[in-house]
Design an enzyme around this catalytic site. Structure first.
Site, PDB file in Angstrom:
ATOM      1  N   TYR A 108      15.645  14.524 -24.611  1.00 10.14           N
ATOM      2  CA  TYR A 108      17.048  14.343 -25.038  1.00 10.14           C
ATOM      3  C   TYR A 108      17.617  15.665 -25.540  1.00 10.14           C
ATOM      4  O   TYR A 108      18.760  15.999 -25.267  1.00 10.14           O
ATOM      5  CB  TYR A 108      17.152  13.269 -26.131  1.00 10.14           C
ATOM      6  CG  TYR A 108      17.050  11.864 -25.578  1.00 10.14           C
ATOM      7  CD1 TYR A 108      18.190  11.148 -25.241  1.00 10.14           C
ATOM      8  CD2 TYR A 108      15.817  11.258 -25.374  1.00 10.14           C
ATOM      9  CE1 TYR A 108      18.106   9.867 -24.713  1.00 10.14           C
ATOM     10  CE2 TYR A 108      15.719   9.974 -24.842  1.00 10.14           C
ATOM     11  CZ  TYR A 108      16.861   9.292 -24.519  1.00 10.14           C
ATOM     12  OH  TYR A 108      16.785   8.031 -23.997  1.00 10.14           O
ATOM     13  N   GLY A 125       0.815  -1.224   0.000  1.00 11.03           N
ATOM     14  CA  GLY A 125       0.000   0.000   0.000  1.00 11.03           C
ATOM     15  C   GLY A 125       0.841   1.263   0.000  1.00 11.03           C
ATOM     16  O   GLY A 125       0.504   2.252   0.656  1.00 11.03           O
ATOM     17  N   VAL A 150       1.220 -10.195   5.124  1.00 12.38           N
ATOM     18  CA  VAL A 150       1.286 -11.438   4.352  1.00 12.38           C
ATOM     19  C   VAL A 150       2.426 -12.263   4.949  1.00 12.38           C
ATOM     20  O   VAL A 150       3.568 -11.810   5.006  1.00 12.38           O
ATOM     21  CB  VAL A 150       1.537 -11.142   2.858  1.00 12.38           C
ATOM     22  CG1 VAL A 150       1.801 -12.429   2.094  1.00 12.38           C
ATOM     23  CG2 VAL A 150       0.359 -10.385   2.264  1.00 12.38           C
ATOM     24  N   LEU A 194       8.685  -0.394  -6.667  1.00 11.35           N
ATOM     25  CA  LEU A 194      10.021  -0.795  -6.236  1.00 11.35           C
ATOM     26  C   LEU A 194      10.213  -2.306  -6.327  1.00 11.35           C
ATOM     27  O   LEU A 194      11.344  -2.779  -6.485  1.00 11.35           O
ATOM     28  CB  LEU A 194      10.264  -0.311  -4.799  1.00 11.35           C
ATOM     29  CG  LEU A 194      10.245   1.214  -4.627  1.00 11.35           C
ATOM     30  CD1 LEU A 194      10.352   1.594  -3.155  1.00 11.35           C
ATOM     31  CD2 LEU A 194      11.372   1.883  -5.418  1.00 11.35           C
ATOM     32  N   LYS A 213       5.370  21.390 -10.178  1.00 17.18           N
ATOM     33  CA  LYS A 213       6.688  21.074 -10.729  1.00 17.18           C
ATOM     34  C   LYS A 213       6.648  21.374 -12.223  1.00 17.18           C
ATOM     35  O   LYS A 213       5.731  20.944 -12.922  1.00 17.18           O
ATOM     36  CB  LYS A 213       7.012  19.591 -10.502  1.00 17.18           C
ATOM     37  CG  LYS A 213       8.279  19.168 -11.250  1.00 17.18           C
ATOM     38  CD  LYS A 213       8.733  17.763 -10.928  1.00 17.18           C
ATOM     39  CE  LYS A 213       9.908  17.421 -11.833  1.00 17.18           C
ATOM     40  NZ  LYS A 213      10.467  16.111 -11.548  1.00 17.18           N
ATOM     41  N   PRO A 263      12.790  21.271 -18.993  1.00 17.92           N
ATOM     42  CA  PRO A 263      11.410  21.657 -18.655  1.00 17.92           C
ATOM     43  C   PRO A 263      10.405  20.599 -19.117  1.00 17.92           C
ATOM     44  O   PRO A 263      10.780  19.652 -19.811  1.00 17.92           O
ATOM     45  CB  PRO A 263      11.231  22.946 -19.455  1.00 17.92           C
ATOM     46  CG  PRO A 263      12.123  22.773 -20.644  1.00 17.92           C
ATOM     47  CD  PRO A 263      13.269  21.912 -20.211  1.00 17.92           C
ATOM     48  N   VAL A 302       9.480   8.301   0.385  1.00 18.00           N
ATOM     49  CA  VAL A 302      10.136   9.349  -0.395  1.00 18.00           C
ATOM     50  C   VAL A 302       9.607   9.204  -1.823  1.00 18.00           C
ATOM     51  O   VAL A 302       8.892   8.264  -2.120  1.00 18.00           O
ATOM     52  CB  VAL A 302      11.680   9.224  -0.389  1.00 18.00           C
ATOM     53  CG1 VAL A 302      12.283   9.844   0.847  1.00 18.00           C
ATOM     54  CG2 VAL A 302      12.118   7.793  -0.553  1.00 18.00           C
ATOM     55  N   ALA A 328       2.945   2.872  -5.201  1.00  9.98           N
ATOM     56  CA  ALA A 328       2.717   1.935  -6.311  1.00  9.98           C
ATOM     57  C   ALA A 328       1.407   1.187  -6.119  1.00  9.98           C
ATOM     58  O   ALA A 328       0.596   1.064  -7.051  1.00  9.98           O
ATOM     59  CB  ALA A 328       3.887   0.966  -6.412  1.00  9.98           C
ATOM     60  N   ILE A 381       7.693   6.883 -10.368  1.00  8.13           N
ATOM     61  CA  ILE A 381       6.230   6.921 -10.247  1.00  8.13           C
ATOM     62  C   ILE A 381       5.582   6.911 -11.641  1.00  8.13           C
ATOM     63  O   ILE A 381       4.552   6.284 -11.853  1.00  8.13           O
ATOM     64  CB  ILE A 381       5.773   8.131  -9.392  1.00  8.13           C
ATOM     65  CG1 ILE A 381       6.326   7.966  -7.967  1.00  8.13           C
ATOM     66  CG2 ILE A 381       4.262   8.245  -9.349  1.00  8.13           C
ATOM     67  CD1 ILE A 381       6.121   9.162  -7.051  1.00  8.13           C
TER      68      ILE A 381
END
Ligand SMILES: Cc1cc2nc3c(=O)[nH]c(=O)nc-3n(C[C@H](O)[C@H](O)[C@H](O)COP(=O)(O)OP(=O)(O)OC[C@H]3O[C@@H](n4cnc5c(N)ncnc54)[C@H](O)[C@@H]3O)c2cc1C
Length: 514
Positions: free
Chosen positions: A453, A12, A188, A339, A82, A102, A51, A15, A352
């Protein structure tokens, strides 16, 4: 036929809840009719990583499709705007060495490649300023929208800086209350497999056995299902991306009304780089470094120096990073997201966005039955492997373009042995033609499109040879686009409020919902 009716997500964190929300929002009619159930199991004791404060603009459409209110996101997750990344000290390490990546693509990007025209113009202006207003908006501390723009809409492209510790519980409430996700707070303790190897159920300490047809492993670094149960190996990328440790700290503003930047500031350091992110009530700062090149004590000193004097008491969290990803992401009836699937240093906030893309793929391709699952798994694995590979390339690009040789970290990064073949090939090609809209890597939903790029290459002083005929025919269109960009920059600078001013208004009055 064995229909897929029960999706069980283990974990939880960001992700788990994003995956639950994206799947549940996409399949509401089936869920309401009782044809599909989404269950999320999370431990009350094993903390989320907490984080991960920088996101991509994809987050806006993910949240909007889930029916999340953007006003609530700002209010409850300490979120701020952002508009890209600013990279300081990456090229030469000199005081004035900085460039922007940007979020807005160059003016007229699908019509014309402005790189040759910028080169021809002689470099009076940075590439970013030549093609987009967004660097200027960041310099001036301006928001990407005004209070009259509805939720998720804006004048400039944007995403969020947010408090990762607040995002997961915020999404949890929405998923449970609005989208019908079943939330099980339990550990679990055992994973049960059928004779064929498929996962049949997970046994929990507090809520008994939970059965499922498709399991999503969002258990974080522990990779409980994909790694520990199904034995899928981990492909290390530490030979390309050297950073293996993060030190994270929350830094208060000097005054509550201090100006706020809407770019993630990434500053190159002796053996890695620091991130600096403005939320509404504090800054999130951290140092990502290579322990092979710097001791922990020296790294802590680097971080202390960066955040300045009088802040030695702030608690610093150490997080080990293992650069790499699973050898396969969907095996049998289990797919890993977040992760559990892998992690690469957060230089471009690419974790994310990968969660969102993976969850969307699972939701869109949700297998009707076990009999077709392996076909979908193959596709998913191909796309996800491709995406991890492109993220590795793009992150390494920041390191190989450096001219810094002041420490072993930067010198080692220039060793050709650590540069992926595909990136090396592209760097050769880009000496003669710049990446652009029609490049082969602009696949559907590419994590980093050609525009990204361009910003990094030309921000870091990469040279592409230009022939006079490259600009001759398109000179009129190019000067129209450049003038358009100048006009737009002036208009936006005149119209947009400062970041903090707009965030205060959003907190007080809210944005109109769409
Ligand atoms: C230093 C750092 C900086 C980062 N910065 C960024 C960034 O700027 N942008 C970005 O996009 N990403 C960033 N990331 C990555 C981002 O934090 C993660 O991708 C994101 O938080 C997703 O984590 P997760 O949900 O996969 O795992 P976690 O947050 O670790 O969640 C794991 C979940 O699994 C549960 N769990 C584990 N074991 C069990 C069990 N036995 N039983 C029940 N539940 C269990 C836990 O309780 C928890 O709920 C960063 C990561 C690090 C380390």
């Amino acid at each position: 036929m064995h229909p897929v009716r029960a999706v069980v997500i283990v974990g939880g964190g960001t992700a788990g809840w994003l995956t639950a929300g994206i799947i549940a929002a996409r399949h509401q009619p089936r869920m309401k009719a009782g044809g599909l159930a989404v269950t999320l199991i999370e431990s009350a004791d094993i903390r989320i990583v907490g984080v991960g404060e920088g996101t991509w603009p994809t987050m806006r459409s993910s949240l909007e499709k889930m029916g999340v209110s953007e006003t609530d996101l700002f209010r409850e997750c300490d979120a701020a705007f952002k508009q890209g990344g600013k990279f300081a000290g990456w090229t030469t390490g000199a005081e004035d060495d900085a460039y922007y990546h940007p979020l807005m693509v160059p003016q007229g990007f699908s019509q014309l490649n402005l790189v040759p025209h910028w080169v021809r113009a002689g470099g009076g202006r940075s590439f970013c300023d030549f093609v987009t207003p967004q660097g200027r908006l960041c310099d001036e501390g301006l928001a990407p929208k005004t209070i009259t723009h509805a939720e998720y809409r804006g004048l400039a492209n944007y995403s969020y800086h947010l408090d990762a510790g607040k995002l997961a519980p915020f999404l949890a409430r929405h998923c449970v209350e609005k989208l019908g996700v079943r939330h099980v707070l339990a550990d679990v303790v055992q994973v049960n497999q059928r004779g064929c190897g498929d996962i049949e159920s997970v046994l929990t300490k507090q809520a008994g056995e939970i059965f499922g047809d498709l399991f999503v492993d969002c258990s974080g670094f522990s990779a409980l299902l994909i790694g520990k149960t199904l034995g899928v190996g981990f492909k290390e990328c530490g030979d390309v991306l050297f950073c293996d440790t993060a030190l994270a700290v929350q830094v208060p503003f000097d005054t509550p009304d201090a100006p706020m930047a809407s770019q993630t500031l990434s500053t190159a350091q002796e053996a890695g780089w620091t991130w600096d992110i403005c939320l509404r009530t504090r800054r999130g700062v951290g140092y990502v470094y290579s322990s092979r090149h710097q001791s922990e004590e020296a790294a802590r000193e680097t971080l202390r120096r960066y955040i300045g004097p009088g802040r030695d008491e702030l608690p610093v969290r150490k997080i080990p990073i293992r650069a790499g990803h699973r050898e396969t992401f969907w095996k049998r009836n289990c797919v890993a997201v977040g992760l559990a699937s892998g992690f690469l240093e957060p230089l471009e906030s690419s974790a994310i966005v990968l969660v969102e893309l993976s969850a969307k793929l699972i939701a869109e391709q949700m297998p009707a039955c076990r009999e077709v699952m392996d076909i979908i798994a193959r596709r998913f694995n191909e796309v996800t492997m491709y995406r991890f590979g492109r993220i590795v390339d793009f992150l390494k690009l920041h390191y190989v373009l450096t001219k810094r040789t002041d420490t072993a970290f930067w010198r080692d990064n220039l060793d050709p042995a650590g540069v992926p073949d595909r990136l090396r090939e592209l760097l050769t090609l880009w000496q003669y033609q710049s990446p652009w809209f029609f490049d082969e890597f602009d696949r559907l939903e590419e994590v980093f499109p050609a525009a990204s790029y361009q910003y990094v290459l030309y921000g870091m002083g990469f040279r592409t040879r230009i022939r006079p005929e490259d600009t001759a025919e398109s000179a009129v269109l190019a000067s129209r686009l450049v003038r358009q960009n100048e006009r737009l920059t002036a208009e936006m600078c005149a119209r947009l409020p400062k970041n903090r001013e707009l965030l205060t208004k959003i907190h007080e009055h809210g944005l109109q919902s769409v």
